[in-house]
Design a protein around this motif. Structure first.
Motif, PDB file in Angstrom:
ATOM      1  N   ALA A   1       0.849  -1.189   0.000  1.00  0.00           N
ATOM      2  CA  ALA A   1       0.000   0.000   0.000  1.00  0.00           C
ATOM      3  C   ALA A   1       0.883   1.237   0.000  1.00  0.00           C
ATOM      4  CB  ALA A   1      -0.906   0.006   1.228  1.00  0.00           C
ATOM      5  N   PRO A   2       0.488   2.300  -0.659  1.00  0.00           N
ATOM      6  CA  PRO A   2       1.307   3.521  -0.633  1.00  0.00           C
ATOM      7  C   PRO A   2       1.432   4.066   0.782  1.00  0.00           C
ATOM      8  CG  PRO A   2      -0.858   3.951  -1.580  1.00  0.00           C
ATOM      9  CD  PRO A   2      -0.743   2.468  -1.444  1.00  0.00           C
ATOM     10  N   ALA A   3       2.576   4.669   1.073  1.00  0.00           N
ATOM     11  CA  ALA A   3       2.843   5.159   2.431  1.00  0.00           C
ATOM     12  C   ALA A   3       2.537   6.630   2.598  1.00  0.00           C
ATOM     13  CB  ALA A   3       4.303   4.893   2.796  1.00  0.00           C
ATOM     14  N   TRP A   4       2.668   7.419   1.521  1.00  0.00           N
ATOM     15  CA  TRP A   4       2.662   8.872   1.692  1.00  0.00           C
ATOM     16  C   TRP A   4       1.620   9.589   0.829  1.00  0.00           C
ATOM     17  CZ3 TRP A   4       5.165   8.656   5.851  1.00  0.00           C
ATOM     18  CH2 TRP A   4       6.277   7.828   5.992  1.00  0.00           C
ATOM     19  N   ILE A   5       0.858   8.848   0.034  1.00  0.00           N
ATOM     20  CA  ILE A   5      -0.192   9.474  -0.758  1.00  0.00           C
ATOM     21  C   ILE A   5      -1.545   9.009  -0.249  1.00  0.00           C
ATOM     22  CG2 ILE A   5       1.226   9.785  -2.807  1.00  0.00           C
ATOM     23  CD1 ILE A   5       0.054   7.321  -3.997  1.00  0.00           C
ATOM     24  N   ALA A   6      -2.558   9.835  -0.468  1.00  0.00           N
ATOM     25  CA  ALA A   6      -3.878   9.564   0.086  1.00  0.00           C
ATOM     26  C   ALA A   6      -4.935  10.191  -0.808  1.00  0.00           C
ATOM     27  CB  ALA A   6      -3.970  10.136   1.504  1.00  0.00           C
ATOM     28  N   PRO A   7      -6.189   9.749  -0.658  1.00  0.00           N
ATOM     29  CA  PRO A   7      -7.262  10.363  -1.458  1.00  0.00           C
ATOM     30  C   PRO A   7      -7.360  11.854  -1.168  1.00  0.00           C
ATOM     31  CG  PRO A   7      -8.017   8.365  -0.353  1.00  0.00           C
ATOM     32  CD  PRO A   7      -6.677   8.686   0.220  1.00  0.00           C
ATOM     33  N   ALA A   8      -7.657  12.595  -2.205  1.00  0.00           N
ATOM     34  CA  ALA A   8      -7.870  14.034  -2.086  1.00  0.00           C
ATOM     35  C   ALA A   8      -9.177  14.393  -2.762  1.00  0.00           C
ATOM     36  CB  ALA A   8      -6.703  14.797  -2.721  1.00  0.00           C
ATOM     37  N   ALA A   9      -9.601  15.623  -2.590  1.00  0.00           N
ATOM     38  CA  ALA A   9     -10.875  16.049  -3.148  1.00  0.00           C
ATOM     39  C   ALA A   9     -10.918  15.859  -4.656  1.00  0.00           C
ATOM     40  CB  ALA A   9     -11.141  17.508  -2.783  1.00  0.00           C
ATOM     41  N   ASP A  10      -9.785  16.020  -5.306  1.00  0.00           N
ATOM     42  CA  ASP A  10      -9.758  15.886  -6.759  1.00  0.00           C
ATOM     43  C   ASP A  10      -9.088  14.603  -7.208  1.00  0.00           C
ATOM     44  OD1 ASP A  10      -7.262  16.518  -5.945  1.00  0.00           O
ATOM     45  OD2 ASP A  10      -6.899  18.104  -7.423  1.00  0.00           O
ATOM     46  N   GLY A  11      -8.937  13.638  -6.313  1.00  0.00           N
ATOM     47  CA  GLY A  11      -8.415  12.337  -6.722  1.00  0.00           C
ATOM     48  C   GLY A  11      -7.315  11.799  -5.844  1.00  0.00           C
ATOM     49  N   LEU A  12      -6.138  12.438  -5.814  1.00  0.00           N
ATOM     50  CA  LEU A  12      -4.981  11.891  -5.118  1.00  0.00           C
ATOM     51  C   LEU A  12      -4.055  13.027  -4.717  1.00  0.00           C
ATOM     52  CD1 LEU A  12      -4.086   8.906  -4.561  1.00  0.00           C
ATOM     53  CD2 LEU A  12      -2.533   9.146  -6.471  1.00  0.00           C
ATOM     54  N   GLY A  13      -3.411  12.921  -3.556  1.00  0.00           N
ATOM     55  CA  GLY A  13      -2.475  13.941  -3.113  1.00  0.00           C
ATOM     56  C   GLY A  13      -1.579  13.414  -2.007  1.00  0.00           C
ATOM     57  N   TRP A  14      -0.676  14.257  -1.542  1.00  0.00           N
ATOM     58  CA  TRP A  14       0.177  13.870  -0.422  1.00  0.00           C
ATOM     59  C   TRP A  14      -0.655  13.834   0.861  1.00  0.00           C
ATOM     60  CZ3 TRP A  14       4.446  11.747  -1.772  1.00  0.00           C
ATOM     61  CH2 TRP A  14       5.173  12.193  -2.869  1.00  0.00           C
ATOM     62  N   SER A  15      -0.354  12.860   1.709  1.00  0.00           N
ATOM     63  CA  SER A  15      -1.059  12.743   2.986  1.00  0.00           C
ATOM     64  C   SER A  15      -0.620  13.853   3.939  1.00  0.00           C
ATOM     65  CB  SER A  15      -0.767  11.386   3.624  1.00  0.00           C
ATOM     66  OG  SER A  15       0.611  11.304   3.993  1.00  0.00           O
ATOM     67  N   GLU A  16      -1.365  14.025   5.029  1.00  0.00           N
ATOM     68  CA  GLU A  16      -0.989  15.027   6.032  1.00  0.00           C
ATOM     69  C   GLU A  16       0.386  14.724   6.602  1.00  0.00           C
ATOM     70  OE1 GLU A  16      -3.864  15.567   9.061  1.00  0.00           O
ATOM     71  OE2 GLU A  16      -5.496  16.118   7.707  1.00  0.00           O
ATOM     72  N   ALA A  17       0.665  13.441   6.832  1.00  0.00           N
ATOM     73  CA  ALA A  17       1.984  13.057   7.357  1.00  0.00           C
ATOM     74  C   ALA A  17       3.084  13.446   6.383  1.00  0.00           C
ATOM     75  CB  ALA A  17       2.022  11.553   7.635  1.00  0.00           C
ATOM     76  N   ALA A  18       2.852  13.206   5.083  1.00  0.00           N
ATOM     77  CA  ALA A  18       3.870  13.546   4.085  1.00  0.00           C
ATOM     78  C   ALA A  18       4.117  15.046   4.034  1.00  0.00           C
ATOM     79  CB  ALA A  18       3.440  13.030   2.713  1.00  0.00           C
ATOM     80  N   LEU A  19       3.049  15.838   4.119  1.00  0.00           N
ATOM     81  CA  LEU A  19       3.216  17.286   4.081  1.00  0.00           C
ATOM     82  C   LEU A  19       3.977  17.787   5.311  1.00  0.00           C
ATOM     83  CD1 LEU A  19      -0.301  18.335   2.716  1.00  0.00           C
ATOM     84  CD2 LEU A  19       1.870  18.267   1.470  1.00  0.00           C
ATOM     85  N   ALA A  20       3.700  17.175   6.483  1.00  0.00           N
ATOM     86  CA  ALA A  20       4.441  17.556   7.690  1.00  0.00           C
ATOM     87  C   ALA A  20       5.916  17.184   7.554  1.00  0.00           C
ATOM     88  CB  ALA A  20       3.830  16.877   8.913  1.00  0.00           C
ATOM     89  N   LEU A  21       6.183  16.011   6.983  1.00  0.00           N
ATOM     90  CA  LEU A  21       7.569  15.601   6.763  1.00  0.00           C
ATOM     91  C   LEU A  21       8.258  16.516   5.751  1.00  0.00           C
ATOM     92  CD1 LEU A  21       6.935  11.756   6.646  1.00  0.00           C
ATOM     93  CD2 LEU A  21       8.310  12.941   8.371  1.00  0.00           C
TER      94      LEU A  21
END
Length: 598
Positions: free
Chosen positions: A146-166
Motif C-alpha cells: 500500500a502507498p505510504a505517503w499518498i492519500a485520497p484528495a478532493a480531486d483524486g490523489l495527493g500527499w497525505s498530512e503526514a507527508a506534508l508535515a515531513l
C-alpha cells in the motif's frame, strides 16, 4: 560524497510486457509466473501503468496454460464524459487513467508499487546501498504494498498530512546544517486524471528522500575515516526499513524525522548560533586576516602589527619606525578581544588568539559552525549517564554525570603529526604505577635513532632494553621519571591511546597544549580516579597508597564511556561563542568534504 545529485527515479520499462514480468517476480506475490497476456489485457495494463508501448506481441502461450494475473482483479472503468481531460499522451502511449471521483484512486497504486520496486536499483542509482534497497522493499512488503505517503484528495490523489508535515522538515534542513536541495519533494500527479505508476514512483521517491535525510542527520553524509585515518567514530546509521517504519508508525512523523539530528546540548547551541548568524540583517564585511607567526608580546616588531591595527580599527603611528612595533595600546585592544572571547587575557598574540581572530570573521564563521555541527553527528546519541568528554582543541577534560559537568581539568593532547585520535570507547580499569612500553611509532622515530647515536641513550632515560632474537622491546619501569606518571586510565582500543598522568607538570600552564605522542595527559589524574572509583571503595588516598615499584590494577565495576572529540567552536550558557585553534586542520578537511567555501 560532497553534494547530492538529483536521484534518477524516472526510469521506465519500454513495454508493458516487461512490467508484467517484474510483477510476476516481484516480492510479496505468491502467484506463479505470469503468462504473456493477450492484447486486451496488455492494453489495460499499459493504460494503467502509463508506460511507453511499442507494437503489442502476439500471445505466445496456449490459453489453457495461462494463470490468473494479479491485475485481473483491477476493474476497468469507462471515462466519464464530464471528467477533466489529461494532457494529450505521447505517441505510442495509452496515457494515464481518468477515474470518476467515487473511485479510490490510491487502490490502483499498490500493484504499480510492486513494479516500481522491481526496478528500484536502477531508479535509485549509486546513492543507496543494497541494504537500503532491500529495506525499501521490506517496508512496502510489510504494508502489503500500500502507498505510504499518498492519500485520497478532493480531486483524486495527493500527499497525505503526514507527508506534508515531513516535507516541512525537509524544507527546513538548512536550519540543521544540512542541504535542503538534497531532499526534494518528488512531483506527484494530481487530479482525477492520474497515472498510478507515476504516483507509485513518487511514493517510493519520497521514501528514499526520507531515508537520505535521516541517515545524513545521523552522520551519513561523510565517511570520517576518509578525512583522516585517526578520525574513527562508530556511526549509528539506521537502515531504510527502520527509518520508514518509525516514521509511518509515529504519532508525530515530523518530530520523529527531526529527532534523527543530534540531541546534544552542544549541537543545539551551535544550531542557534547558525540561525542568529544567518538572521543578521546585513552581512558584515570580511575582516582583515592576520596570519599565524611568532608570538607577539609588547615591544616586539613584526610585519603583522599593521594588520592587527587595521583589524581593530586603530590608526597607525605617524613615525614609520613605530609602524611595526607591537605597542601597549595595541596590546590593550588585544586584551579586550581576549576577554570578550573567553581567552587568557594577557595581551599576547599566540596561536589561540590568531585562531579566534580568524574564527569570528563572518566569511569563515558559517563554514566553521557547519563543520562543528557535522562532527556532533559522529558522537553516540547517548553519551552515557556518567561519561568522560575530552575536547581536543579546547585542551579540556570534563566528567559528565546526568548531563551536568561535575569535574573539569586541563589536558595535554597529541601534537600535529602525532594527533590524538577522535573516537569513543569505554574505560575498563586503571593502572597505578604503570610500566610504559614504548609504542612502535616512538621506537621507530626516536628510540632506535637515539640508540644508534648513543649506546647509553636508553640507560640515561631509565629505559630497559629487552632483546628477543631480532626483536627489541624498550620499556620504562614504574617510578617518578615514568612518562605515564603514577596512574593511567585504560579504555583498550585500536589506536593504543589512553589517559594518563605525566611528570612534565609545567606543560599544563601553557596555552597551546599539544605536545604528546597521541595520548591524553591529565592535570589532576588522582582527582579523576577518585570520581570514578571512590564509590566502589577506592578513594584518592587509597589509590595513592598503591604507588610503588610494580603495577597495580583496579577495575571499574561499571565501564565508563570515553569520548575524544574535536570541536573548535563551543557556545557558552550566555550564547557567547568560544573559538579554539584548529590544531590538526580538521575544520578545513570537514569544510572541504562538505563542499563549503574554505
Amino acid at each position: 560524497m560532497v553534494a547530492h545529485a538529483p536521484i534518477p527515479f524516472a526510469r521506465r520499462t519500454a513495454h508493458a510486457v516487461a512490467l508484467a514480468a517484474l510483477l510476476a517476480a516481484a516480492p510479496g506475490l505468491s502467484a506463479p509466473a505470469l503468462a504473456a497476456p493477450d492484447e486486451t489485457r496488455l492494453a489495460a495494463l499499459d493504460g494503467r501503468a502509463g508506460l511507453d508501448a511499442g507494437p503489442l506481441p502476439a500471445a505466445s502461450a496456449p490459453a489453457e496454460e495461462r494463470v490468473p494475473s494479479p491485475l485481473d482483479a483491477m476493474p476497468t472503468y469507462p471515462v466519464p464524459a464530464d471528467a477533466p481531460q489529461a494532457s494529450p499522451p505521447r505517441t505510442g502511449s495509452l496515457g494515464p487513467i481518468a477515474l470518476p471521483p467515487t473511485i479510490g484512486a490510491e487502490a490502483l497504486v499498490g500493484p504499480m508499487l510492486i513494479g516500481r520496486l522491481g526496478a528500484i536499483e536502477g531508479d535509485l542509482g549509486l546513492e543507496y546501498g543494497a541494504d537500503d534497497v532491500a529495506g525499501l522493499r521490506a517496508f512496502y512488503a510489510a504494508r502489503a504494498h500500500a502507498p505510504a505517503w499518498i492519500a485520497p484528495a478532493a480531486d483524486g490523489l495527493g500527499w497525505s498530512e503526514a507527508a506534508l508535515a515531513l516535507a516541512h522538515v525537509l524544507a527546513a534542513a538548512g536550519d540543521e546544517g544540512l542541504d535542503p536541495a538534497a531532499y526534494p519533494l518528488p512531483p506527484l500527479p494530481a487530479g482525477p486524471a492520474f497515472d498510478p505508476a507515476a504516483a507509485a514512483q513518487a511514493d517510493i521517491a519520497f521514501s528514499a528522500v526520507l531515508v537520505r535525510y535521516a541517515q545524513d542527520a545521523r552522520g551519513g553524509r561523510l565517511e570520517p575515516t576518509r578525512l583522516h585515518e585517526l578520525i574513527t567514530p562508530t556511526l549509528d546509521i539506521p537502515g531504510a526499513e527502520a527509518i520508514l517504519s518509525g516514521l509511518a508508525d509515529a504519532a508525530d512523523p515530523a518530530v520523529a524525522l527531526a529527532d534523527h539530528n543530534p540531541p546534544h546540548e552542544g549541537y543545539r547551541r551551535l544550531r542557534t548560533a547558525l540561525a542568529e548568524l544567518r538572521a543578521a540583517e546585513t552581512a558584515p564585511e570580511p575582516m582583515v586576516a592576520v596570519p599565524p607567526g611568532p608570538v607577539l608580546r609588547p615591544g616586539a616588531r613584526d610585519a603583522r602589527v599593521p594588520l592587527l591595527r587595521a583589524r581593530f580599527g586603530m590608526e597607525a603611528p605617524q613615525a614609520e619606525a613605530e609602524a611595526r612595533v607591537y605597542d601597549v595600546a595595541l596590546a590593550g585592544a588585544v586584551e579586550d578581544f581576549q576577554r570578550e572571547h573567553g581567552l587568557v587575557v594577557d595581551g599576547i598574540v599566540g596561536n589561540q588568539t590568531i585562531a579566534a581572530l580568524a574564527s569570528v570573521d563572518p566569511a569563515r564563521r558559517e563554514g566553521d559552525l557547519l563543520a562543528n555541527m557535522e562532527r556532533w553527528r559522529w558522537l553516540p546519541r547517548d553519551l552515557g549517564e556518567k561519561a568522560i568528554f575530552v575536547n581536543v582543541p579546547g585542551y579540556r577534560l570534563e566528567v559528565l554525570d546526568g548531563g551536568a559537568i561535575v569535574h573539569e581539568t586541563r589536558v595535554v593532547v597529541g601534537k600535529p603529526g602525532q594527533e590524538t585520535p577522535i573516537f569513543s570507547d569505554e574505560m575498563e580499569y586503571v593502572v597505578v604505577s604503570p610500566t610504559w612500553t614504548i609504542p612502535p611509532s616512538i621506537m621507530r622515530n626516536e628510540i632506535l635513532p637515539g640508540l644508534r647515536a648513543d649506546p647509553n641513550y636508553a640507560a640515561a632515560r631509565g629505559y630497559e632494553v629487552i632483546r628477543n632474537g631480532s626483536t627489541i622491546t624498550v620499556r620504562q619501569p614504574p617510578g617518578p621519571r615514568n612518562a605515564l606518571g603514577h596512574i593511567k586510565f585504560m579504555f583498550p582500543n585500536g589506536h593504543h591511546v589512553y589517559l594518563h598522568d605525566t611528570p612534565s607538570r609545567g606543560l599544563f600552564d601553557t596555552i597551546r597544549r599539544a605536545y604528546s605522542h597521541g595520548c591524553v595527559r591529565v592535570e589532576n589524574p588522582f582527582a579523576l580516579a577518585d570520581l570514578l572509583l571512590a564509590e566502589q571503595g577506592w578513594p584518592e588516598a587509597r589509590l595513592r597508597a598503591l604507588v610503588g615499584p610494580r603495577e597495580r590494577y583496579v577495575h571499574l565495576d561499571e565501564h565508563v564511556p570515553v569520548h575524544l572529540a574535536y570541536f573548535t567552536l563551543e557556545v557558552e550558557d550566555d550564547g557567547r561563542i568560544v573559538p579554539h585553534e584548529d590544531i590538526y586542520g580538521f575544520d578545513r578537511l570537514t569544510r572541504e568534504a562538505l563542499g563549503l567555501d574554505p
